[in-house]
Design a protein around this motif. Structure first.
Motif, mmCIF file in Angstrom:
data_model
loop_
_atom_site.group_PDB
_atom_site.id
_atom_site.type_symbol
_atom_site.label_atom_id
_atom_site.label_comp_id
_atom_site.label_asym_id
_atom_site.label_seq_id
_atom_site.Cartn_x
_atom_site.Cartn_y
_atom_site.Cartn_z
ATOM 1 N N TRP A 8 -9.194 -35.910 -103.542
ATOM 2 C CA TRP A 8 -8.369 -35.434 -102.432
ATOM 3 C C TRP A 8 -8.958 -34.142 -101.884
ATOM 4 N N ILE A 9 -8.637 -33.856 -100.633
ATOM 5 C CA ILE A 9 -8.951 -32.578 -100.006
ATOM 6 C C ILE A 9 -7.757 -32.163 -99.179
ATOM 7 N N ASP A 10 -7.495 -30.869 -99.124
ATOM 8 C CA ASP A 10 -6.487 -30.413 -98.164
ATOM 9 C C ASP A 10 -6.862 -29.054 -97.607
ATOM 10 N N LEU A 11 -6.229 -28.738 -96.494
ATOM 11 C CA LEU A 11 -6.555 -27.550 -95.719
ATOM 12 C C LEU A 11 -5.379 -26.594 -95.706
ATOM 13 N N ALA A 12 -5.623 -25.378 -96.166
ATOM 14 C CA ALA A 12 -4.645 -24.302 -96.023
ATOM 15 C C ALA A 12 -4.902 -23.648 -94.677
ATOM 16 N N THR A 13 -3.973 -23.781 -93.753
ATOM 17 C CA THR A 13 -4.188 -23.330 -92.384
ATOM 18 C C THR A 13 -3.066 -22.423 -91.907
ATOM 19 N N THR A 14 -3.407 -21.472 -91.072
ATOM 20 C CA THR A 14 -2.402 -20.577 -90.488
ATOM 21 C C THR A 14 -1.675 -21.222 -89.314
ATOM 22 N N ASP A 15 -2.213 -22.315 -88.801
ATOM 23 C CA ASP A 15 -1.614 -22.961 -87.626
ATOM 24 C C ASP A 15 -1.751 -24.479 -87.758
ATOM 25 N N LYS A 17 -0.394 -26.957 -86.302
ATOM 26 C CA LYS A 17 -0.506 -27.708 -85.044
ATOM 27 C C LYS A 17 -1.919 -27.628 -84.483
ATOM 28 N N ALA A 18 -2.505 -26.437 -84.475
ATOM 29 C CA ALA A 18 -3.871 -26.297 -83.978
ATOM 30 C C ALA A 18 -4.836 -27.105 -84.820
ATOM 31 N N SER A 19 -4.651 -27.091 -86.139
ATOM 32 C CA SER A 19 -5.517 -27.868 -87.028
ATOM 33 C C SER A 19 -5.340 -29.363 -86.790
ATOM 34 N N ARG A 20 -4.095 -29.774 -86.646
ATOM 35 C CA ARG A 20 -3.815 -31.189 -86.387
ATOM 36 C C ARG A 20 -4.481 -31.653 -85.098
ATOM 37 N N ASP A 21 -4.361 -30.858 -84.041
ATOM 38 C CA ASP A 21 -4.950 -31.242 -82.755
ATOM 39 C C ASP A 21 -6.472 -31.270 -82.830
ATOM 40 N N PHE A 22 -7.049 -30.288 -83.507
ATOM 41 C CA PHE A 22 -8.509 -30.212 -83.598
ATOM 42 C C PHE A 22 -9.078 -31.396 -84.361
ATOM 43 N N TYR A 23 -8.605 -31.629 -85.560
ATOM 44 C CA TYR A 23 -9.175 -32.706 -86.381
ATOM 45 C C TYR A 23 -8.783 -34.085 -85.858
ATOM 46 N N GLY A 24 -7.605 -34.175 -85.243
ATOM 47 C CA GLY A 24 -7.234 -35.442 -84.620
ATOM 48 C C GLY A 24 -8.169 -35.788 -83.480
ATOM 49 N N GLY A 25 -8.524 -34.786 -82.666
ATOM 50 C CA GLY A 25 -9.459 -35.014 -81.574
ATOM 51 C C GLY A 25 -10.871 -35.294 -82.056
ATOM 52 N N LEU A 26 -11.250 -34.658 -83.172
ATOM 53 C CA LEU A 26 -12.611 -34.816 -83.680
ATOM 54 C C LEU A 26 -12.802 -36.127 -84.428
ATOM 55 N N PHE A 27 -11.851 -36.478 -85.267
ATOM 56 C CA PHE A 27 -12.009 -37.647 -86.144
ATOM 57 C C PHE A 27 -11.087 -38.815 -85.799
ATOM 58 N N VAL A 236 -22.889 -27.249 -89.354
ATOM 59 C CA VAL A 236 -21.748 -26.557 -89.965
ATOM 60 C C VAL A 236 -20.865 -26.006 -88.853
ATOM 61 N N ILE A 237 -19.565 -26.251 -88.983
ATOM 62 C CA ILE A 237 -18.576 -25.901 -87.958
ATOM 63 C C ILE A 237 -17.484 -25.041 -88.581
ATOM 64 N N GLU A 238 -16.950 -24.128 -87.789
ATOM 65 C CA GLU A 238 -15.726 -23.420 -88.158
ATOM 66 C C GLU A 238 -14.618 -23.906 -87.232
ATOM 67 N N ASP A 239 -13.511 -24.371 -87.806
ATOM 68 C CA ASP A 239 -12.435 -24.892 -86.967
ATOM 69 C C ASP A 239 -11.693 -23.734 -86.271
ATOM 70 N N PRO A 240 -10.793 -24.023 -85.339
ATOM 71 C CA PRO A 240 -10.146 -22.958 -84.563
ATOM 72 C C PRO A 240 -9.358 -21.953 -85.395
ATOM 73 N N CYS A 241 -8.999 -22.320 -86.631
ATOM 74 C CA CYS A 241 -8.258 -21.392 -87.489
ATOM 75 C C CYS A 241 -9.169 -20.651 -88.467
ATOM 76 N N GLY A 242 -10.460 -21.004 -88.478
ATOM 77 C CA GLY A 242 -11.399 -20.263 -89.310
ATOM 78 C C GLY A 242 -11.896 -20.969 -90.552
ATOM 79 N N ALA A 243 -11.547 -22.231 -90.775
ATOM 80 C CA ALA A 243 -12.016 -22.975 -91.944
ATOM 81 C C ALA A 243 -13.373 -23.619 -91.650
ATOM 82 N N ALA A 244 -14.324 -23.424 -92.542
ATOM 83 C CA ALA A 244 -15.662 -23.978 -92.367
ATOM 84 C C ALA A 244 -15.779 -25.348 -93.029
ATOM 85 N N PHE A 245 -16.581 -26.224 -92.420
ATOM 86 C CA PHE A 245 -16.856 -27.541 -92.978
ATOM 87 C C PHE A 245 -18.179 -28.030 -92.403
ATOM 88 N N THR A 246 -18.698 -29.114 -92.961
ATOM 89 C CA THR A 246 -19.974 -29.671 -92.524
ATOM 90 C C THR A 246 -19.783 -31.071 -91.970
#
Length: 274
Positions: A8-15, A17-27, A236-246
């Motif tokens: 499993w993986i999960d994301l600790a995010t400050t926002d 909704k912003a994370s949902r919109d970003f990753y939903g649009g990307l993946f 390597v990308i940093e999402d709008p809330c600051g989490a890095a991933f590849t």
């Protein structure tokens, strides 16, 4: 599911909704909330692929956490302490699902452990799904010993062990490694915190370059330009809330050669540098 494998993986995010919109649009992820609404499960083709939850007042930037499957979180917690790790969140039971625990290894990187109560679906390997995880740390030997003692992994050094120190970890009897470990090189500031890097497969129909452009268009920040490697073309990308991933397209692999630190994400503007 074999114990010691990513589950499993999960994301600790400050926002969320912003994370949902970003990753939903990307993946193309869809989402399902738990009954209390404080945890969001991302679905890739209706299979759980990741989780999101909100954090506030954290000294660390938003980050992805990797979870490894275990047979007993309490026994694992005891072994972690004996081996020099620290428990950050003691085992917690989730009715009908399993038991979760979070720890730090002796080098300081956060890692989760999950004891599933039933078969646990986790989407991996195709577009928008988990593809790989690597521990980035200053003390490679200590990290290797800790996880070998914990799970019995077999090590393979794929670098020279000095200028480029990268090991892969494989469970006994398996052919494919479950994770990797990279020792920070001179390109990293000394203040860089040990952390796990999560890789997402983008697939050949999209490709790393197109996925990278889309990520930036959706509000992400490019930390490392798309580059070829023996493992696939990656960025390597940093999402709008600051989490890095590849992002990686494993179908697009270069001719095998000794991989450089830049190819594996070492030469980027590190979000863990405080």
């Amino acid at each position: 599911m074999r114990f010691g494998t990513p589950c499993w993986i999960d994301l600790a995010t400050t926002d969320p909704k912003a994370s949902r919109d970003f990753y939903g649009g990307l993946f193309g992820w869809q989402y399902r909330a738990n009954p209390t609404g404080d945890y969001l499960t991302a679905l890739a083709d209706d299979v759980p692929a990741a989780g999101f939850y909100r954090v506030t007042d954290s000294p660390q930037p938003p980050t992805w956490t990797l979870y490894l499957a275990v047979s007993d979180t309490r026994t694992t917690a005891e072994r972690i302490v004996r081996l020099g790790g620290q428990i950050q969140m003691p085992p917690q039971q989730f009715d009908g699902q399993g038991c979760l625990m979070v720890a730090t290894d002796p080098t300081g990187a956060t890692i989760g452990f999950w004891q599933p109560a039933a078969p646990w679906p986790f989407a991996t390997g195709t577009k928008g799904e988990f593809g790989w995880a690597e521990l980035n740390t200053w003390d490679g030997d200590t990290a290797d010993k800790f996880f070998v003692d914990l799970f019995g992994y077999q090590l393979e050094q794929i670098g020279d062990g000095e200028q480029f120190d990268y090991t892969t970890w494989t469970l006994p009897g398996d052919r494919e490694p479950v994770a990797g470990r990279m020792r920070f090189g001179s390109d990293f500031p000394r203040s860089t915190q040990p952390h796990w890097m999560i890789y997402f497969e983008v697939g050949p129909m999209v490709g790393t370059d197109e996925a990278t452009v889309l990520a930036v268009r959706l509000g992400g920040r490019l930390l490392s330009e798309p580059a070829d490697s023996p493992f696939g073309r990656l960025s390597v990308i940093e999402d709008p809330c600051g989490a890095a991933f590849t992002l990686i397209d494993t179908s697009n692999r270069s001719t095998p050669h000794q991989p450089s630190e830049e190819e594996l994400g070492a030469a980027y503007d590190d979000p863990y540098d405080d």
